[in-house]
Design a protein around this motif. Structure first.
Motif, PDB file in Angstrom:
ATOM      1  N   VAL A   8      -4.086   1.482   6.373  1.00 18.21           N
ATOM      2  CA  VAL A   8      -4.947   1.214   5.229  1.00 18.21           C
ATOM      3  C   VAL A   8      -6.376   1.042   5.734  1.00 18.21           C
ATOM      4  O   VAL A   8      -6.595   0.836   6.927  1.00 18.21           O
ATOM      5  CB  VAL A   8      -4.497  -0.051   4.450  1.00 18.21           C
ATOM      6  CG1 VAL A   8      -3.141   0.171   3.791  1.00 18.21           C
ATOM      7  CG2 VAL A   8      -4.457  -1.266   5.343  1.00 18.21           C
ATOM      8  N   LYS A  10       9.916   3.117   2.542  1.00 18.07           N
ATOM      9  CA  LYS A  10       8.471   2.845   2.524  1.00 18.07           C
ATOM     10  C   LYS A  10       8.203   1.342   2.569  1.00 18.07           C
ATOM     11  O   LYS A  10       7.284   0.888   3.250  1.00 18.07           O
ATOM     12  CB  LYS A  10       7.832   3.440   1.256  1.00 18.07           C
ATOM     13  CG  LYS A  10       7.740   4.942   1.260  1.00 18.07           C
ATOM     14  CD  LYS A  10       7.080   5.416  -0.022  1.00 18.07           C
ATOM     15  CE  LYS A  10       6.993   6.918  -0.082  1.00 18.07           C
ATOM     16  NZ  LYS A  10       6.351   7.388  -1.318  1.00 18.07           N
ATOM     17  N   VAL A  22       2.047   1.276   8.406  1.00 19.71           N
ATOM     18  CA  VAL A  22       1.274   1.857   7.314  1.00 19.71           C
ATOM     19  C   VAL A  22      -0.198   1.695   7.671  1.00 19.71           C
ATOM     20  O   VAL A  22      -0.584   0.694   8.269  1.00 19.71           O
ATOM     21  CB  VAL A  22       1.621   1.187   5.955  1.00 19.71           C
ATOM     22  CG1 VAL A  22       1.252  -0.271   5.949  1.00 19.71           C
ATOM     23  CG2 VAL A  22       0.978   1.905   4.804  1.00 19.71           C
ATOM     24  N   PRO A  33       0.805  -1.229   0.000  1.00 16.47           N
ATOM     25  CA  PRO A  33       0.000   0.000   0.000  1.00 16.47           C
ATOM     26  C   PRO A  33       0.835   1.275   0.000  1.00 16.47           C
ATOM     27  O   PRO A  33       1.977   1.283   0.465  1.00 16.47           O
ATOM     28  CB  PRO A  33      -0.819  -0.122   1.295  1.00 16.47           C
ATOM     29  CG  PRO A  33      -0.041  -1.034   2.164  1.00 16.47           C
ATOM     30  CD  PRO A  33       0.684  -1.977   1.251  1.00 16.47           C
ATOM     31  N   LYS A  34       0.239   2.314  -0.551  1.00 12.41           N
ATOM     32  CA  LYS A  34       0.816   3.667  -0.559  1.00 12.41           C
ATOM     33  C   LYS A  34       1.992   3.830  -1.509  1.00 12.41           C
ATOM     34  O   LYS A  34       2.667   4.855  -1.494  1.00 12.41           O
ATOM     35  CB  LYS A  34       1.246   4.112   0.843  1.00 12.41           C
ATOM     36  CG  LYS A  34       0.257   3.882   1.950  1.00 12.41           C
ATOM     37  CD  LYS A  34      -0.832   4.897   1.964  1.00 12.41           C
ATOM     38  CE  LYS A  34      -1.696   4.668   3.205  1.00 12.41           C
ATOM     39  NZ  LYS A  34      -2.869   5.433   3.230  1.00 12.41           N
ATOM     40  N   ARG A  49       2.930   3.614  -5.597  1.00 15.42           N
ATOM     41  CA  ARG A  49       2.461   3.482  -6.976  1.00 15.42           C
ATOM     42  C   ARG A  49       3.602   3.906  -7.890  1.00 15.42           C
ATOM     43  O   ARG A  49       4.231   4.933  -7.654  1.00 15.42           O
ATOM     44  CB  ARG A  49       1.218   4.337  -7.220  1.00 15.42           C
ATOM     45  CG  ARG A  49       0.023   3.922  -6.356  1.00 15.42           C
ATOM     46  CD  ARG A  49      -1.249   4.659  -6.719  1.00 15.42           C
ATOM     47  NE  ARG A  49      -1.709   4.308  -8.040  1.00 15.42           N
ATOM     48  CZ  ARG A  49      -2.434   3.227  -8.354  1.00 15.42           C
ATOM     49  NH1 ARG A  49      -2.752   2.369  -7.428  1.00 15.42           N
ATOM     50  NH2 ARG A  49      -2.822   3.004  -9.585  1.00 15.42           N
TER      51      ARG A  49
END
Length: 192
Positions: free
Chosen positions: A184, A173, A182, A110-111, A113
């Motif tokens: 979500v 990250k 993180v 996640p987070k 891209r």
């Protein structure tokens, strides 16, 4: 039942999945749970390794994305009607067309891209949820999503396509995801 998504860093995401047969225990329930988990996490594809199963199974629903595009955006994907399908024991037969970039993400990462280059078209052989042999050609966004999920059953992640410098830039990250640092809006299981 909504299942937790396995986070980056768990070894199951790096293991190639095994073929399964129609007698795989609880298969229909597993498929139903995968669809429920996919929609609860706002995804477009989900592979069995992402829920902790090292098997060659994934689900894809590109229709939900394509149906919600603006008309001018939709023109970019002319010829891609979308697909909502279960893929069991898939094998890519052929890849065709020019590679094109698209910013991909992943429920297990996640987070993050990043632009990933993939061919325009793929030809794939698979079993559907009723274990009927299928062979089909997909292009555009649908092909991209299938390529992404296919990589999961091969033990690959989209970040594997990044250049070394880019990987270095996102290392912190990735480490945060592995450590569970993180947030979500869906259920996740982090490596222990």
């Amino acid at each position: 039942m909504i299942l937790p998504i396995i986070a980056y860093g768990d070894p199951v995401l790096r293991k190639a999945g095994e073929d399964i047969g129609p007698d795989y225990p609880g298969l229909q329930e597993l498929i139903a749970n995968m669809w429920e988990t996919l929609y609860a996490s706002h995804g477009v594809g989900l592979a069995a390794p992402q829920i902790g199963r090292s098997i060659r199974l994934f689900v894809v629903d590109s229709r939900q994305v394509l149906d919600n595009l603006e008309p001018d955006e939709r023109e970019e994907y002319a010829g891609d009607d979308g697909v909502k399908q279960v893929f069991i024991n898939p094998r890519i037969v052929d890849r065709e067309g020019e590679e094109w970039a698209y910013e991909e993400g992943c429920l297990s990462i996640p987070k993050i891209r990043e632009d990933i280059y993939r061919p325009e078209t793929l030809h794939i052989r698979y079993m559907d949820e009723h274990f009927q042999q299928q062979e089909a050609t997909f292009n555009g966004l649908s092909a991209r999503i299938i390529f992404h999920e296919y990589d999961h059953v091969e033990g690959k992640l989209f970040i594997d396509y990044l250049k070394p410098l880019k990987k270095k830039l996102i290392r912190k990250k990735l480490d945060d995801i592995t450590r569970g640092k993180v947030q979500v809006d869906y259920k996740m299981r982090f490596p222990r």
